[in-house]
Structures are given as structure tokens and as C-alpha cells.
Design a protein around this motif. Structure first.
Motif, PDB file in Angstrom:
ATOM      1  N   ARG A   1      48.347  48.328  30.735  1.00 56.40           N
ATOM      2  CA  ARG A   1      46.989  47.910  31.060  1.00 56.40           C
ATOM      3  C   ARG A   1      46.814  47.855  32.573  1.00 56.40           C
ATOM      4  O   ARG A   1      47.712  47.423  33.301  1.00 56.40           O
ATOM      5  N   THR A   2      45.659  48.296  33.034  1.00 55.13           N
ATOM      6  CA  THR A   2      45.333  48.174  34.452  1.00 55.13           C
ATOM      7  C   THR A   2      44.383  47.000  34.638  1.00 55.13           C
ATOM      8  O   THR A   2      43.339  46.920  33.985  1.00 55.13           O
ATOM      9  N   PHE A   3      44.747  46.082  35.515  1.00 58.88           N
ATOM     10  CA  PHE A   3      43.954  44.887  35.765  1.00 58.88           C
ATOM     11  C   PHE A   3      43.046  45.104  36.969  1.00 58.88           C
ATOM     12  O   PHE A   3      43.498  45.489  38.050  1.00 58.88           O
ATOM     13  N   ARG A   4      41.763  44.839  36.776  1.00 61.72           N
ATOM     14  CA  ARG A   4      40.784  44.923  37.855  1.00 61.72           C
ATOM     15  C   ARG A   4      40.763  43.590  38.593  1.00 61.72           C
ATOM     16  O   ARG A   4      40.592  42.533  37.965  1.00 61.72           O
ATOM     17  N   VAL A   5      40.947  43.639  39.908  1.00 58.12           N
ATOM     18  CA  VAL A   5      41.122  42.422  40.703  1.00 58.12           C
ATOM     19  C   VAL A   5      40.075  42.344  41.798  1.00 58.12           C
ATOM     20  O   VAL A   5      39.772  43.343  42.467  1.00 58.12           O
ATOM     21  N   GLY A   6      39.538  41.146  41.995  1.00 57.67           N
ATOM     22  CA  GLY A   6      38.643  40.872  43.107  1.00 57.67           C
ATOM     23  C   GLY A   6      39.207  39.752  43.959  1.00 57.67           C
ATOM     24  O   GLY A   6      39.831  38.824  43.440  1.00 57.67           O
ATOM     25  N   ILE A   7      38.993  39.841  45.264  1.00 62.57           N
ATOM     26  CA  ILE A   7      39.467  38.831  46.210  1.00 62.57           C
ATOM     27  C   ILE A   7      38.268  38.052  46.732  1.00 62.57           C
ATOM     28  O   ILE A   7      37.346  38.630  47.323  1.00 62.57           O
ATOM     29  N   ALA A   8      38.272  36.734  46.529  1.00 59.71           N
ATOM     30  CA  ALA A   8      37.207  35.872  47.039  1.00 59.71           C
ATOM     31  C   ALA A   8      37.684  35.196  48.317  1.00 59.71           C
ATOM     32  O   ALA A   8      38.605  34.382  48.284  1.00 59.71           O
ATOM     33  N   GLY A   9      37.074  35.563  49.430  1.00 58.83           N
ATOM     34  CA  GLY A   9      37.468  35.019  50.730  1.00 58.83           C
ATOM     35  C   GLY A   9      38.335  36.002  51.480  1.00 58.83           C
ATOM     36  O   GLY A   9      39.367  36.442  50.960  1.00 58.83           O
TER      37      GLY A   9
END
Length: 379
Positions: free
Chosen positions: A9-17
Motif C-alpha cells: 500500500r502507498t500512503f498519502r502523507v501531508g505535512i502541517a507546519g
């Protein structure tokens, strides 16, 4: 003919800050083959754009709502301490897993709401305490578990650090109760408090004092603290912490177990890999050599963060693997609640002049029989 194994599985990641610590998260996620960094957000649009360009990330945004709308699986929280709750609650409501920088929050109620929201949503909440991933830290934990040290009964923790005025002045949120939540305990010593409770267990009582000796002209929080901590299993620990030290003396944590053996974990200079500088087991004491050539002690924050990246990578990898396997990460939101409770108790004890009691000590590990009675007579 056997069927091919299913694709990872490929995990979609977002960075806050997109502040200083985001670099550690960006490098850690970039190092994983099964992760796709899809967006960053920051209230400073220029900083978000610059980060997205530098790391080849397609979306630069200014709000957490926009980031969550990218259908992310994980959001990494690198925003100032008091904003963690808002980000985590929004992520939980969207069914998104969260990896949050320490401290989990600045108020206990906030942290408890964060943990509860993620549990109710069925998403994972991990909190960054990458020093647990040092091989030396792991060896002490193993020595407690396998009986080499046995149950920890005593600990001494010294966090004697240097911070120059520009450390507090470069970011307006640093050094205030509302925006930073505290001083050396909240921002630096929380790492070692986490290690203390990991090694010694649940806390029974905290008695502490805080003061501001050097940085009082530009901060309203403490730059120095001391505490005596008693654990429910009967162990006792002392803690001293300061950012008023020059040159920086680094960090040392010594653990003594019920077998009589001791181990000392040292981080010197600050940010360097933790090492076992003393291993006193059986009839031998092994002492790690010091730095005979000397070191540069007052290391810039960016250098400290940079040297911790390998251990950020290990914790980020553990978090992603936990999502793959459906297990808990090594350090959960509930774990992070423990260190927050301890440091907030130091503040409360300093304010009232009284110890803060959480739970009784296990009767099997109470004080010497009759000692309490003699104390009453002496008093």
C-alpha cells in the motif's frame, strides 16, 4: 503458477507546519518507498510554497482543511505546541492517521481530547519521541526487561542546555505560556521525562520547583527546573533541567536497577547519538571514552535537529509499518500523555509548594517498615 504478492500500500502523507522541525519529517517520509508526500501547509503561504518547491511536493496550502481534502492517509503535525489539538481533531474527524510532534499538547485536557478523538475515529495517533530509538536507549530497556538491571529503582536525569536569546526571539510563539506552554520542561526535557517514565513506569508523586535565571528579559516561562519523582513501583528519580547553561553540558540519564547494576545514557554534545557512557554490571564497569580533543558545545538548533534525523526516520518507519500491520505504533498518544502529566505536575507543585499525587505506591514497594511512624514522631 502462484499468484504474485499483493502490492504494498502507498500512503498519502501531508505535512502541517513548515517550520524548522518539518525537515526531519520530510526527510523521514521521503526515505520510505511506500509513501507519497502530496502536500504541505503553513499559515505563511510563502514558506509553504518554498517548502513544496524544495522537496518536490505538488501542493502548497495554507490550511489543514485544504491538506485533508487531498485524501491523505497520514498527517504529520509540525505546528506550534498549542495548535496540535485543532489539527489532530480535524484529522481524526476526517479519518486520517496522525503523527504529532512532541509535546502532544500544552494542556492535559487538550491531550486527552486528542487521544479520545483518535480512538473514537479508529485512527492511529503517534507522538515523536525519537530518542527512544537510540540503540543505547533500547539496550537499557532490554536490560530492565531481561533482568540485567531488573526493575529500575533509582534514576538521576540532568538536562543542562544552552539557548541563546535568538532561539526565543526568532519565533514569536516561543517563551510564552499561551503559545509555548512552558519552557525547558515543555520544549526540551520532555524527551527525558518520556524516557524516565518508559524505564520506571507509572508516576505516584511529583514535587518540583521552577525558576527563570537567565532569559527573564524576553521569556515569561521557566528556564530552569528541578523535581523529585516517585513511581508507583517504588522507584525514585531526580530531574534537573535548564537552558541557562553556557557552555552546553548536554544530557545524562542514569538508571540503577534492583540488581544493583547501573547504566548511564549520555547525549553530549546535544543532538548527538545517545551513548552508554557507563555500564556497571557485575564485577566490571565499562566507561565510554570522553572527547579528549574537546567539542563545540553550543550547537545551533538546526544542527541538533539534523543529527536526530536518523532516529526520526526510525520512528516514522515504525509508524507507517504499524498502519500496514494494523498494530499500535511504538509511541502512542496515550504514552505521550504520561510525560505531559509529569511536567505539568512540576509546574503545579512549584506554584503551590506541595507535591502533586497521582496514585499510591504499590504496598510491596513502600518505604522501610516503621519509617513513616518515625517521621511522624520526628515531625
Amino acid at each position: 503458477m502462484t499468484s504474485p504478492a499483493p502490492a504494498t500500500r502507498t500512503f498519502r502523507v501531508g505535512i502541517a507546519g513548515c517550520g524548522a522541525i518539518s525537515r526531519n519529517h520530510l526527510e523521514s517520509f521521503k526515505a520510505l518507498d511506500n509513501v507519497q508526500l502530496v502536500g504541505v501547509c503553513d499559515v505563511d503561504a510563502d514558506r509553504a510554497r518554498a517548502t513544496a518547491v524544495a522537496w518536490d511536493i505538488p501542493n502548497a496550502l495554507t490550511s489543514v482543511d485544504e491538506l485533508l481534502a487531498l485524501d491523505v492517509d497520514i498527517i504529520s503535525v509540525c505546528t506550534p505546541h498549542p495548535t496540535h489539538e485543532e489539527v489532530v481533531l480535524k484529522a481524526a474527524a476526517a479519518g486520517v492517521n496522525v503523527l504529532c510532534e512532541k509535546p502532544i499538547a500544552t494542556r492535559l485536557e487538550s491531550a486527552e481530547r486528542m487521544v479520545a478523538a483518535c480512538e473514537e475515529a479508529g485512527v492511529q495517533l503517534g507522538v515523536l519521541f525519537q530518542r527512544r530509538f537510540w540503540p543505547a536507549s533500547q539496550k537499557i530497556r532490554e536490560a530492565i526487561d531481561d533482568g540485567t538491571l531488573g526493575r529500575a529503582i533509582m534514576a538521576q536525569c540532568s538536562v543542562m542546555l544552552h539557548r541563546a536569546p535568538d532561539y526565543y526571539n526568532r519565533d514569536a510563539w516561543r517563551g510564552t505560556w499561551d503559545s509555548d506552554g512552558g519552557g525547558v520542561l515543555m520544549s526540551q526535557a520532555v524527551h527525558q521525562i518520556d524516557l524516565l517514565q518508559w524505564y520506571l513506569g507509572d508516576v505516584a508523586e511529583v514535587y518540583g520547583k521552577v525558576n527563570t535565571y537567565l532569559h527573564g528579559d524576553y521569556i515569561e516561562v521557566e528556564d530552569s527546573a528541578t523535581a523529585v519523582i516517585t513511581f508507583t513501583a517504588g522507584a525514585m528519580a531526580t530531574l534537573e533541567a535548564s537552558t541557562a547553561v553556557s557552555p552546553n553540558l548536554g544530557i545524562q540519564l542514569r538508571i540503577t536497577g534492583e540488581t544493583g547494576a547501573s547504566a548511564s545514557l549520555t547525549e553530549f554534545p546535544e543532538g548527538s547519538d545517545g551513548r552508554l557512557d557507563l555500564w556497571a554490571v557485575g564485577e566490571r564497569i565499562v566507561v565510554e571514552p570522553v572527547h579528549p580533543e574537546g567539542v563545540e558545545p553550543n550547537v545551533d538548533l538546526s544542527a541538533i535537529n539534523g543529527q536526530l534525523i536518523p532516529f526520526h526516520k526510525l520512528q516514522v518507519q515504525d509508524f507507517v509499518q504499524s498502519l500496514e500491520s494494523g498494530t499500535e505504533p511504538a509511541i502512542t498518544g496515550k504514552d505521550a500523555l504520561k510525560s505531559l502529566r509529569i511536567l505539568l505536575a512540576v509546574y503545579e507543585s512549584s506554584r503551590t509548594g506541595q507535591p502533586v499525587r497521582f496514585a499510591p505506591v504499590d504496598p510491596a514497594h513502600q518505604a522501610i517498615p516503621g519509617l513513616r511512624d518515625r517521621e511522624k514522631v520526628a515531625g
